[in-house]
Design an enzyme around this catalytic site. Structure first.
Site, PDB file in Angstrom:
ATOM      1  N   GLU A 127     -93.994  29.951  22.688  1.00 37.31           N
ATOM      2  CA  GLU A 127     -93.674  28.530  22.795  1.00 37.31           C
ATOM      3  C   GLU A 127     -94.551  27.746  21.808  1.00 37.31           C
ATOM      4  O   GLU A 127     -95.748  27.993  21.752  1.00 37.31           O
ATOM      5  CB  GLU A 127     -93.928  28.014  24.212  1.00 37.31           C
ATOM      6  CG  GLU A 127     -93.459  26.584  24.362  1.00 37.31           C
ATOM      7  CD  GLU A 127     -93.630  26.026  25.784  1.00 37.31           C
ATOM      8  OE1 GLU A 127     -94.220  26.701  26.639  1.00 37.31           O
ATOM      9  OE2 GLU A 127     -93.157  24.921  26.008  1.00 37.31           O
ATOM     10  N   ALA A 268    -102.345  28.137  29.381  1.00 39.23           N
ATOM     11  CA  ALA A 268    -101.654  29.351  29.795  1.00 39.23           C
ATOM     12  C   ALA A 268    -100.178  29.228  29.447  1.00 39.23           C
ATOM     13  O   ALA A 268     -99.719  28.153  29.040  1.00 39.23           O
ATOM     14  CB  ALA A 268    -101.808  29.572  31.300  1.00 39.23           C
ATOM     15  N   GLU A 270     -96.048  30.527  30.519  1.00 35.34           N
ATOM     16  CA  GLU A 270     -95.199  30.996  31.614  1.00 35.34           C
ATOM     17  C   GLU A 270     -94.184  32.069  31.237  1.00 35.34           C
ATOM     18  O   GLU A 270     -93.143  32.178  31.905  1.00 35.34           O
ATOM     19  CB  GLU A 270     -94.456  29.796  32.208  1.00 35.34           C
ATOM     20  CG  GLU A 270     -93.367  29.165  31.292  1.00 35.34           C
ATOM     21  CD  GLU A 270     -93.826  27.967  30.471  1.00 35.34           C
ATOM     22  OE1 GLU A 270     -95.032  27.857  30.195  1.00 35.34           O
ATOM     23  OE2 GLU A 270     -92.960  27.151  30.084  1.00 35.34           O
ATOM     24  N   HIS A 303     -99.119  26.377  38.352  1.00 39.29           N
ATOM     25  CA  HIS A 303     -98.261  25.744  37.345  1.00 39.29           C
ATOM     26  C   HIS A 303     -97.411  26.793  36.622  1.00 39.29           C
ATOM     27  O   HIS A 303     -96.186  26.658  36.537  1.00 39.29           O
ATOM     28  CB  HIS A 303     -99.135  24.976  36.350  1.00 39.29           C
ATOM     29  CG  HIS A 303     -98.386  24.309  35.255  1.00 39.29           C
ATOM     30  ND1 HIS A 303     -98.002  22.994  35.312  1.00 39.29           N
ATOM     31  CD2 HIS A 303     -97.919  24.768  34.058  1.00 39.29           C
ATOM     32  CE1 HIS A 303     -97.346  22.671  34.217  1.00 39.29           C
ATOM     33  NE2 HIS A 303     -97.281  23.736  33.433  1.00 39.29           N
ATOM     34  N   GLU A 304     -98.054  27.818  36.108  1.00 35.66           N
ATOM     35  CA  GLU A 304     -97.295  28.833  35.348  1.00 35.66           C
ATOM     36  C   GLU A 304     -96.325  29.556  36.270  1.00 35.66           C
ATOM     37  O   GLU A 304     -95.188  29.837  35.893  1.00 35.66           O
ATOM     38  CB  GLU A 304     -98.233  29.826  34.665  1.00 35.66           C
ATOM     39  CG  GLU A 304     -99.300  29.203  33.776  1.00 35.66           C
ATOM     40  CD  GLU A 304     -98.782  28.174  32.778  1.00 35.66           C
ATOM     41  OE1 GLU A 304     -97.624  28.296  32.324  1.00 35.66           O
ATOM     42  OE2 GLU A 304     -99.535  27.226  32.464  1.00 35.66           O
ATOM     43  N   HIS A 307     -93.241  27.519  36.952  1.00 39.60           N
ATOM     44  CA  HIS A 307     -92.308  27.491  35.816  1.00 39.60           C
ATOM     45  C   HIS A 307     -91.197  28.538  35.982  1.00 39.60           C
ATOM     46  O   HIS A 307     -90.149  28.429  35.345  1.00 39.60           O
ATOM     47  CB  HIS A 307     -93.041  27.772  34.507  1.00 39.60           C
ATOM     48  CG  HIS A 307     -93.541  26.554  33.784  1.00 39.60           C
ATOM     49  ND1 HIS A 307     -92.772  25.429  33.585  1.00 39.60           N
ATOM     50  CD2 HIS A 307     -94.732  26.300  33.171  1.00 39.60           C
ATOM     51  CE1 HIS A 307     -93.483  24.538  32.888  1.00 39.60           C
ATOM     52  NE2 HIS A 307     -94.664  25.033  32.633  1.00 39.60           N
ATOM     53  N   GLU A 326     -92.055  20.410  31.976  1.00 38.25           N
ATOM     54  CA  GLU A 326     -93.502  20.197  32.125  1.00 38.25           C
ATOM     55  C   GLU A 326     -93.833  19.106  33.144  1.00 38.25           C
ATOM     56  O   GLU A 326     -94.688  19.311  34.001  1.00 38.25           O
ATOM     57  CB  GLU A 326     -94.142  19.900  30.765  1.00 38.25           C
ATOM     58  CG  GLU A 326     -94.075  21.067  29.771  1.00 38.25           C
ATOM     59  CD  GLU A 326     -94.690  22.365  30.293  1.00 38.25           C
ATOM     60  OE1 GLU A 326     -95.371  22.352  31.341  1.00 38.25           O
ATOM     61  OE2 GLU A 326     -94.460  23.410  29.651  1.00 38.25           O
TER      62      GLU A 326
HETATM   63  N1  TRP Z   1     -95.770  25.942  28.432  1.00 40.17           N
HETATM   64  C1  TRP Z   1     -97.208  26.005  28.549  1.00 40.17           C
HETATM   65  C2  TRP Z   1     -97.533  25.350  29.866  1.00 40.17           C
HETATM   66  O1  TRP Z   1     -97.524  24.177  30.021  1.00 40.17           O
HETATM   67  C3  TRP Z   1     -97.911  25.300  27.435  1.00 40.17           C
HETATM   68  C4  TRP Z   1     -98.294  26.146  26.269  1.00 40.17           C
HETATM   69  C5  TRP Z   1     -99.027  27.273  26.300  1.00 40.17           C
HETATM   70  C6  TRP Z   1     -98.081  25.906  24.907  1.00 40.17           C
HETATM   71  N2  TRP Z   1     -99.247  27.726  25.031  1.00 40.17           N
HETATM   72  C7  TRP Z   1     -98.663  26.910  24.173  1.00 40.17           C
HETATM   73  C8  TRP Z   1     -97.426  24.923  24.230  1.00 40.17           C
HETATM   74  C9  TRP Z   1     -98.647  26.950  22.808  1.00 40.17           C
HETATM   75  C10 TRP Z   1     -97.386  24.949  22.865  1.00 40.17           C
HETATM   76  C11 TRP Z   1     -97.985  25.955  22.151  1.00 40.17           C
HETATM   77  O2  TRP Z   1     -97.748  25.972  30.826  1.00 40.17           O
HETATM   78 ZN    ZN Z   2     -96.218  23.980  31.747  1.00 36.86          ZN
END
Ligand code: TRP
Ligand code: ZN
Length: 879
Positions: A127, A268, A270, A303-304, A307, A326
């Protein structure tokens, strides 16, 4: 690095992908510098796509080694493969098989996006747009495919091989090699892909779901850290149970794995069935982690995990919809922590965070809507606005439509959109349906940036027995938005009689009224009947809407609310407002005196909170924590002199400290917790109270007091108390402080995560020598420029956590940050851009500092090459 000034991406330009991928088979042969990736894809044209479009897949820094369509190698003129793109000029009209081979270098991957190595472990972060750094792909969240991953590696260096979904096959190969095949039956976008290969220890457990399926849980960490996983595992199991009970969400695979790595750009990630964590949010023992660390681990694990439904089963159509997953998932993790701990105290902590990060962001040049409509670099939109304000909007929606309709809307959303790549419109439509309301105006919360201001005036007519509340909402201009429409602002409220009792609410006509006002026009007056004596208005209870309130409540009213409100949040807020009003006045006048009426009321309110400490120590700790320097700066709004703010706050701390001296001493004696450490909310609350009390008690800096603090530091049997005492010492220059810092460094010399605390604390010392200290620490073996946690601890803490020293009047703090950003950018643009956003409030500074901050930003802008990430932040900051 990607092209310098790419065209912006616009929400209004959204169209479906012409070619989609339905099935992915990835064969990955792990190698430190030459990892081979073979992707076998089943590709189809999208029925709504352009009929004869060429196939265009994303790439980022890729090298193609082979390509075949339906088993036939492609002729060189049939395609074009650059580092950034794969184009097949005339792909087959029907479904076809595409094989693409790339070779990548994980060791050279310092951006920590795509496949990289962290302490010898291969891991991924996809991501938002990292999958394109592994193979060519339509790397966008609305292309959902079923993935099978075969990972092959040397058994000695990577005995552990993990992928998404369930393990379907594993075995040994010749020459000391082995492989594992993972299959994830749930279609998912590429950003949720993950793999891990390395020599890691595993901690296992099981969870039985509500329908009786047994899920195997695994937490993978560096060898020797197994004993630090128990709390994370417990938090995971509690999260899984809570999601079943609160939202009816059951886990949907045979295994759930979680891996802790020490090099990670964010908190972190997900990835489906294989969450990857910054080790800081997994590892905890009483001697290594503070109560705050424990709470953060619990929240991020949850949180993770949450998701899995809000993000994975239902994902986002495009990155403009980021808040769909989010904001909602933050809302869910806040609710979880509220249920696990004290609801009121959790709410207070969340609002503190919202105001310090999101309100500050929304008041400056980086302000953007919760759902942006344009971006240059999506990595820069993982912001407090998308996450925290995104969660607040959902909370406000729940207040507006009521808990029952809210749950109905959630149930509808989860049922209707399971398997979809959805939009915020899809989400809100479910609540409109469940509540039978038109939520068109509510949608403005997603489109209008900036924090709404709500003015509140009250009038009492003793003869008629009426009490009138006049409300007015206003909206300041923000970047790209000058004209704004009135929004619907749900304000939970109550009227409190002089006896402290809650009054029943009746309209002028004598009809019963609910305790929520939906302010949906620019102005509104509401008159209540049945009030021969003047009640006190308690409004925006529980912080029901994320707005700035300007009320005409007097200091006496606030003191009354602090004592009598049935809403704990507003009891806390009243004390904060009293303190803020005093601190703002003192910062402006340069007057540090507390000898005015509000200060007297504040002192009484604090004494009252302290007297109540026995009943709710965690709440008392929050009440005694004065607004931060950046909170005060935000209230000042313009012409901020951080030194004046610091002086005002320090004077108030000392005044409160001496005024409450005896009571603080009593608290210290009473709450010093004997017996073994436990991380539960009750014990954490007692420690929190003790530690704010300690800070106030020692605020005068008397030698005997500091010696006592040093003794507490030495004798503490847990990190919370040890570090809190060190933080108190850090405020007072002298031998005690330096000796304690040295002892701490020595005691934890082998533990990078703990030394991060040591780095961060020193970077936050509010003294002129701090910049030199920070520069010296750059050379300490505890620091490493290449590790995001180290950078955030030392440089991030200096730039975002040290108002007076980052904002030195000579501009040296700005120059320092600008140089670190320019140095970090080629290696890790995402982290560099984040550090740079410490300038987000520069325009609110007094003219001298403002000019110096601008010069530092311009220095960054003038660097020879800049990533899209840093270029975007610098351009918007100056813009
Ligand atoms: N989706 C992740 C969260 O909110 C956020 C995240 C983790 C992220 N690593 C990343 C976003 C690297 C951008 C780039 O739990
Ligand atoms: Zn998140």
């Amino acid at each position: 690095m990607r092209s310098e000034q790419a065209k912006p991406v616009r929400l209004s330009d959204y169209r479906v992908a012409d070619h989609v991928v339905k099935t992915v088979y990835l064969a990955i042969v792990l190698h430190p510098t030459a990892t081979r990736v073979t992707a076998d894809l089943v590709v189809e044209r999208h029925p709504q796509g352009q009929a004869d479009a060429p196939l265009v897949f994303d790439g980022d820094g890729l090298t193609l080694t082979a390509i075949a369509v339906d088993g036939q190698p492609l002729a060189p003129e049939a395609y074009e493969a650059t580092a950034e793109r794969l184009v097949i000029h005339r792909p087959p009209a029907g479904a076809f098989r595409l094989r693409v081979e790339t070779v990548i270098d994980p060791q050279a991957n310092t951006q920590l996006m795509g496949l990289y190595r962290s302490s010898g472990t291969w891991c991924t972060q996809c991501e938002a747009e990292g999958f394109r750094r592994i193979t060519y792909f339509p790397d966008r969240p609305d292309v959902l495919a079923v993935y099978t991953t075969r990972i092959e590696a040397e058994k000695k260096t990577a005995p552990v091989l993990l992928g998404n979904g369930n393990l379907v096959e594993a075995g040994d190969l010749a020459e000391g090699r082995h492989y594992a095949v993972w299959h994830d039956p749930h279609p998912k976008p590429s950003y949720l892909f993950a793999l891990v290969g390395g020599d890691l220890a595993e901690v296992t457990d099981t969870f039985t779901t509500v329908s009786g399926r047994v899920v195997r849980l695994g937490i993978f960490v560096e060898h020797g850290k197994e004993d630090r996983c128990a709390y994370a595992m417990d938090a995971l199991k509690r999260s899984m149970r809570w999601d079943e009970e609160a939202f009816g969400c059951e886990y949907d695979l045979e295994v759930f794995n979680l891996v802790a790595v020490s090099d990670f750009n964010m908190g972190a990630m997900e990835n489906k069935g294989l969450n990857i964590f910054n080790d800081k949010y997994v590892l905890a023992l009483p001697d290594t982690a503070t109560d705050q660390d424990y709470a953060a681990i619990e929240a991020i694990i949850a949180h993770e995990y949450f998701h899995n439904w809000t993000g994975n089963r239902i994902t986002c159509r495009d990155w403009f919809q980021l808040c769909l997953k989010e904001g909602l998932t933050v809302f869910r993790d806040q609710e979880f922590s509220g249920d696990m701990r004290s609801r009121a105290v959790k709410r207070i902590a969340d609002v503190r965070l919202l105001k310090s990060h999101q309100f500050a962001e929304d008041a400056g040049p980086l302000s953007h809507p919760v759902r942006p409509e344009i971006y240059h670099e999506i990595n820069n939109f993982y912001t407090a606005t998308v996450y925290e304000k995104g969660a607040e909007i959902i909370r406000a929606l729940k207040v507006l439509i009521g808990a029952e309709a809210f749950r109905g809307g959630m149930d509808l959303y989860l049922a209707r959109h399971d398997g979809d790549a959805a939009t915020v419109e899809d989400f809100i439509a479910c609540f409109a349906e469940a509540s039978r309301r038109d939520l068109t105006q509510f949608f403005l919360w997603y489109r209008q940036s900036g924090t709404p201001q709500v003015g509140v005036k009250t009038r009492h007519d003793p003869v008629a027995g009426t009490f009138t509340v006049d409300l007015a909402q206003s909206h300041l201009p923000t970047p790209g938005q000058t004209d704004k429409q009135p929004m619907v602002i749900p304000l939970a409220f109550g009227l409190i009689g002089p006896d402290g009792a809650e009054r029943a609410l009746f309209t002028e006509e004598g009809e019963a009224m609910p305790g929520v006002i939906a302010l949906d026009t620019a102005q509104r007056s509401i008159t209540f009947s049945g009030h021969p004596t003047r009640p006190v208005l308690s409004i925006n209870r529980g912080f029901s809407a994320p707005v700035v309130l300007k009320t005409d409540l007097t200091a006496a009213d606030l003191g009354f609310i602090a004592r009598h409100d049935s809403d704990a949040y507003n009891r806390w807020q009243a004390i904060q407002t009293l303190a803020t009003e005093h601190l703002v006045a003192a910062s402006r006048k340069g007057a540090a005196s507390v000898e005015n009426q509000g200060a007297e009321t504040l002192a009484e309110a604090l004494a009252g909170a302290l007297a109540e400490a026995e009943r709710d120590p965690a709440f008392a700790a929050q009440a005694l924590t004065l607004p931060s320097e950046s909170d005060i700066a935000r209230e000042l709004g313009s012409d901020v002199d951080p030194d004046a703010v610091f002086t005002a706050r320090k004077a108030l701390r000392q005044a409160v400290g001496s005024r409450l001296d005896a009571a603080l001493g009593t608290v210290l004696a009473r709450f010093a917790t004997p017996g073994p450490y436990a991380p539960d909310a009750g014990s954490a609350g007692r420690r929190a109270l003790c530690n704010v009390a300690l800070d106030l008690w020692a605020s005068g800096g008397a030698a005997d007091r500091l010696a006592a603090v040093a003794a507490r530091h030495r004798d503490a049997d847990n990190m919370t108390d040890r570090f809190a005492a060190l933080a108190v010492l850090a405020q007072h220059p002298g031998a005690e402080r330096e000796a304690a810092l040295t002892a701490f460094r020595e005691r934890y010399r082998a533990d990078a995560l703990i030394l991060d605390k040591w780095l961060a604390l020193q970077a936050a010392i509010p003294e002129a020598g701090t910049l030199a200290r920070v520069e010296a620490l750059l050379a300490d073996p505890a620091f490493a420029m290449t590790n995001p946690n180290r950078l955030r601890a030392l440089v991030g803490s200096f730039a975002s956590g040290n108002q007076t020293q980052f904002n030195r009047p000579d501009g040296a703090g700005y120059t320092f940050l600008a140089e670190v950003v320019v140095e970090t950018d080629p290696r890790n643009p995402q982290v560099a851009a984040r550090l740079l956003s410490a300038f987000r409030s520069w325009r609110a500074l007094e003219p001298g500092r403002r000019a110096l901050a601008r010069a530092a930003l311009e220095h960054v802008a003038a660097a020879a090459t800049l990533s899209a990430d840093v270029r975007d932040i610098v351009a918007r900051s100056l813009g």
